[in-house]
Write a protein that holds these residues in place. Sequence first.
Motif, mmCIF file in Angstrom:
data_model
loop_
_atom_site.group_PDB
_atom_site.id
_atom_site.type_symbol
_atom_site.label_atom_id
_atom_site.label_comp_id
_atom_site.label_asym_id
_atom_site.label_seq_id
_atom_site.Cartn_x
_atom_site.Cartn_y
_atom_site.Cartn_z
ATOM 1 N N GLU A 27 28.069 63.073 -14.799
ATOM 2 C CA GLU A 27 27.025 62.733 -13.831
ATOM 3 C C GLU A 27 27.311 61.382 -13.168
ATOM 4 O O GLU A 27 27.130 61.221 -11.958
ATOM 5 N N LYS A 28 27.763 60.433 -13.947
ATOM 6 C CA LYS A 28 28.094 59.109 -13.396
ATOM 7 C C LYS A 28 29.261 59.211 -12.416
ATOM 8 O O LYS A 28 29.263 58.570 -11.366
ATOM 9 N N MET A 29 30.261 60.032 -12.781
ATOM 10 C CA MET A 29 31.398 60.228 -11.873
ATOM 11 C C MET A 29 30.956 60.902 -10.576
ATOM 12 O O MET A 29 31.404 60.528 -9.488
ATOM 13 N N ILE A 30 30.054 61.864 -10.689
ATOM 14 C CA ILE A 30 29.529 62.547 -9.499
ATOM 15 C C ILE A 30 28.766 61.560 -8.633
ATOM 16 O O ILE A 30 28.937 61.526 -7.415
ATOM 17 N N GLU A 31 27.909 60.731 -9.238
ATOM 18 C CA GLU A 31 27.154 59.728 -8.484
ATOM 19 C C GLU A 31 28.085 58.743 -7.776
ATOM 20 O O GLU A 31 27.865 58.387 -6.615
ATOM 21 N N ALA A 32 29.118 58.310 -8.463
ATOM 22 C CA ALA A 32 30.082 57.382 -7.864
ATOM 23 C C ALA A 32 30.811 58.049 -6.696
ATOM 24 O O ALA A 32 31.019 57.431 -5.639
ATOM 25 N N THR A 33 31.164 59.309 -6.869
ATOM 26 C CA THR A 33 31.846 60.044 -5.800
ATOM 27 C C THR A 33 30.934 60.218 -4.590
ATOM 28 O O THR A 33 31.368 60.043 -3.445
ATOM 29 N N VAL A 34 29.670 60.519 -4.833
ATOM 30 C CA VAL A 34 28.696 60.656 -3.737
ATOM 31 C C VAL A 34 28.560 59.333 -2.991
ATOM 32 O O VAL A 34 28.537 59.304 -1.752
ATOM 33 N N ARG A 35 28.489 58.220 -3.721
ATOM 34 C CA ARG A 35 28.396 56.901 -3.064
ATOM 35 C C ARG A 35 29.633 56.631 -2.205
ATOM 36 O O ARG A 35 29.527 56.129 -1.088
ATOM 37 N N GLU A 36 30.793 56.961 -2.728
ATOM 38 C CA GLU A 36 32.034 56.773 -1.962
ATOM 39 C C GLU A 36 32.042 57.633 -0.699
ATOM 40 O O GLU A 36 32.449 57.188 0.364
ATOM 41 N N LEU A 37 31.573 58.876 -0.838
ATOM 42 C CA LEU A 37 31.513 59.767 0.328
ATOM 43 C C LEU A 37 30.544 59.230 1.373
ATOM 44 O O LEU A 37 30.804 59.316 2.577
ATOM 45 N N GLU A 38 29.433 58.656 0.935
ATOM 46 C CA GLU A 38 28.479 58.059 1.875
ATOM 47 C C GLU A 38 29.102 56.880 2.608
ATOM 48 O O GLU A 38 28.908 56.703 3.808
ATOM 49 N N LYS A 39 29.875 56.067 1.877
ATOM 50 C CA LYS A 39 30.565 54.935 2.512
ATOM 51 C C LYS A 39 31.555 55.436 3.562
ATOM 52 O O LYS A 39 31.632 54.893 4.668
ATOM 53 N N VAL A 40 32.318 56.465 3.218
ATOM 54 C CA VAL A 40 33.292 57.023 4.162
ATOM 55 C C VAL A 40 32.580 57.570 5.387
ATOM 56 O O VAL A 40 33.023 57.368 6.520
ATOM 57 N N LYS A 41 31.455 58.248 5.172
ATOM 58 C CA LYS A 41 30.682 58.800 6.290
ATOM 59 C C LYS A 41 30.205 57.673 7.216
ATOM 60 O O LYS A 41 30.318 57.765 8.435
#
Length: 98
Positions: free
Chosen positions: A13-27
């Motif tokens: 779950e933590k890895m998923i949350e971190a990945t989502v945050r990274e994707l938001e930054k890229v967006k």
Amino acid sequence: HGEELKACVLKSEKMIEATVRELEKVKIERESIVIEDDEARRLMTETATKSCQEKLVELQRSKVKKSKSGTESDGSDSDSKVKLKRKYDSVSILGNGE
């Protein structure tokens, strides 16, 4: 096994949350690039339009100046035709071996 499973799920779950945050930054970064590209296009369009307008004003002034000085294009067209005919005639003469 229950504690291991919970720890593994929590880690995932933590890895998923971190990945989502990274994707938001890229967006967000991608959107800012698009905005910059749009801004660049707008500036280039404005610059080209201004340049064309300036050239048009310059040509209009030149036309007015020529019409005032009596060298309207009908006279210069006639002169150009005569010069072109002379050049053509001289080439024709040279082409015939004379």
